[in-house]
Design an enzyme around this catalytic site. Sequence first.
Site, PDB file in Angstrom:
ATOM      1  N   LYS A  19     -16.430  45.043  48.801  1.00 46.83           N
ATOM      2  CA  LYS A  19     -15.761  43.732  48.854  1.00 46.83           C
ATOM      3  C   LYS A  19     -15.900  43.023  47.517  1.00 46.83           C
ATOM      4  O   LYS A  19     -16.823  43.288  46.736  1.00 46.83           O
ATOM      5  CB  LYS A  19     -16.331  42.852  49.969  1.00 46.83           C
ATOM      6  CG  LYS A  19     -17.828  42.483  49.837  1.00 46.83           C
ATOM      7  CD  LYS A  19     -18.127  41.283  48.945  1.00 46.83           C
ATOM      8  CE  LYS A  19     -19.624  41.096  48.726  1.00 46.83           C
ATOM      9  NZ  LYS A  19     -19.963  40.260  47.574  1.00 46.83           N
ATOM     10  N   ASP A 150     -23.455  40.373  54.500  1.00 48.00           N
ATOM     11  CA  ASP A 150     -22.128  40.937  54.208  1.00 48.00           C
ATOM     12  C   ASP A 150     -21.712  42.043  55.169  1.00 48.00           C
ATOM     13  O   ASP A 150     -20.608  42.571  55.061  1.00 48.00           O
ATOM     14  CB  ASP A 150     -22.111  41.533  52.789  1.00 48.00           C
ATOM     15  CG  ASP A 150     -22.290  40.480  51.709  1.00 48.00           C
ATOM     16  OD1 ASP A 150     -21.908  39.315  51.945  1.00 48.00           O
ATOM     17  OD2 ASP A 150     -22.805  40.829  50.633  1.00 48.00           O
TER      18      ASP A 150
HETATM   19  O1  C5P Z   1     -28.322  38.923  53.806  1.00 49.07           O
HETATM   20  P1  C5P Z   1     -28.717  39.785  52.673  1.00 49.07           P
HETATM   21  O2  C5P Z   1     -29.784  40.778  53.076  1.00 49.07           O
HETATM   22  O3  C5P Z   1     -27.580  40.442  51.996  1.00 49.07           O
HETATM   23  O4  C5P Z   1     -29.375  38.842  51.606  1.00 49.07           O
HETATM   24  C1  C5P Z   1     -30.150  39.308  50.541  1.00 49.07           C
HETATM   25  C2  C5P Z   1     -30.870  38.143  49.897  1.00 49.07           C
HETATM   26  O5  C5P Z   1     -29.937  37.294  49.226  1.00 49.07           O
HETATM   27  C3  C5P Z   1     -31.580  37.235  50.871  1.00 49.07           C
HETATM   28  O6  C5P Z   1     -32.895  37.682  51.130  1.00 49.07           O
HETATM   29  C4  C5P Z   1     -31.589  35.910  50.122  1.00 49.07           C
HETATM   30  O7  C5P Z   1     -32.617  35.898  49.145  1.00 49.07           O
HETATM   31  C5  C5P Z   1     -30.271  35.933  49.385  1.00 49.07           C
HETATM   32  N1  C5P Z   1     -29.192  35.257  50.112  1.00 49.07           N
HETATM   33  C6  C5P Z   1     -29.174  33.871  50.177  1.00 49.07           C
HETATM   34  N2  C5P Z   1     -28.161  33.231  50.845  1.00 49.07           N
HETATM   35  C7  C5P Z   1     -27.174  33.928  51.424  1.00 49.07           C
HETATM   36  C8  C5P Z   1     -27.149  35.333  51.370  1.00 49.07           C
HETATM   37  C9  C5P Z   1     -28.187  35.963  50.693  1.00 49.07           C
HETATM   38  O8  C5P Z   1     -30.069  33.209  49.644  1.00 49.07           O
HETATM   39  N3  C5P Z   1     -26.189  33.291  52.063  1.00 49.07           N
END
Ligand code: C5P
Length: 315
Positions: A19, A150
């Site tokens: 994406k 995502d």
């Molecule tokens: O959800 P995901 O595992 O992809 O997120 C990875 C990291 O990115 C999270 O641990 C966080 O530190 C950061 N993040 C965030 N806010 C979001 C998505 C991700 O702070 N909306």
Amino acid sequence: MAEPILPGPSEITVRAPAKINLTLRVGSARRDGFHPLATVYQAVSLYEEVTATPADPGVFELEIIGEGADQLPVDDRNLAIRAAKLLAEEAALTDHVGLSLVINKQVPVAAGLAGGSADAAATLLAAAEIWELDLAPQDLQPLAARLGSDVPFALIGGTAVGSGRGESVAPALARGHYHWVLGLSSRGLSTPEVYRRYDDLGPTPPSPFEVPVDLMNALRSGDPEKLGAQLINDLQAPAIDLMPELAELLQAGRDLGAIGAVVSGSGPTCAFLARSESAAVDLTVGLSSSGLCRTARYVTGPVPGARPGGTMAWS
Ligand code: C5P
């Protein structure tokens, strides 16, 4: 969840797209550490391919081939293994099923293109099929959301508005087929680090906190020129702060005729919008030989979300 009717298929291949974010507005960190997002995702024609076969009960194993394969763990730290185990657990099948996975990667690691999320989405679909769980892709959305911000989008694909921490997705009213060039870096950026830098830079979240109306109008019009003028990413500044050379790459793309240029997600991949297929091919050649990125890839979007590849049809 439904009881399995064994035996299921002996092998299934599912592919899921990368994406880009056409807009990514980021709010102040929530109490759980995540940041609220108002984003528009678009799935593009760069794919992860996950092939699953049944394994002995309790055995969950993974082999990775392709782009960046040597940079990734193949144990419980890998989102695909976590996805398979989560689904087994939710279906109350943990002691009864196992899964062997082979991921053929096209999407670079830590690139801001959600390759790991695509792996997880593809694995959920593949495992549900192998274990004959009578689940539609939308039934997997809650599990996808638990795996990562995502992952739900990788299941639906197309063009979609994302809210919450990105996990809440709804298809967008969008027209057109767009020609993108991705400028890929020789190193990755860590998503948490980019968010931390975003916080450190003392941002002022946009108000009102929503996807810009002009972007939605541009998508409804299907006019690439209008869309190109609306690309915006609040993580671009922190990504450039961590990798200053990205500013030069974005400018080089504009100089080479891109009608829009933006860092994708938490970077470092830069997405360039081209007027036409031939303009995209020229841009790909220009960026590839610029010395400012590792390579450039021509892709199109939107494309569908995770679905069985090869000869199998998804019912
Ligand atoms: O959800 P995901 O595992 O992809 O997120 C990875 C990291 O990115 C999270 O641990 C966080 O530190 C950061 N993040 C965030 N806010 C979001 C998505 C991700 O702070 N909306």
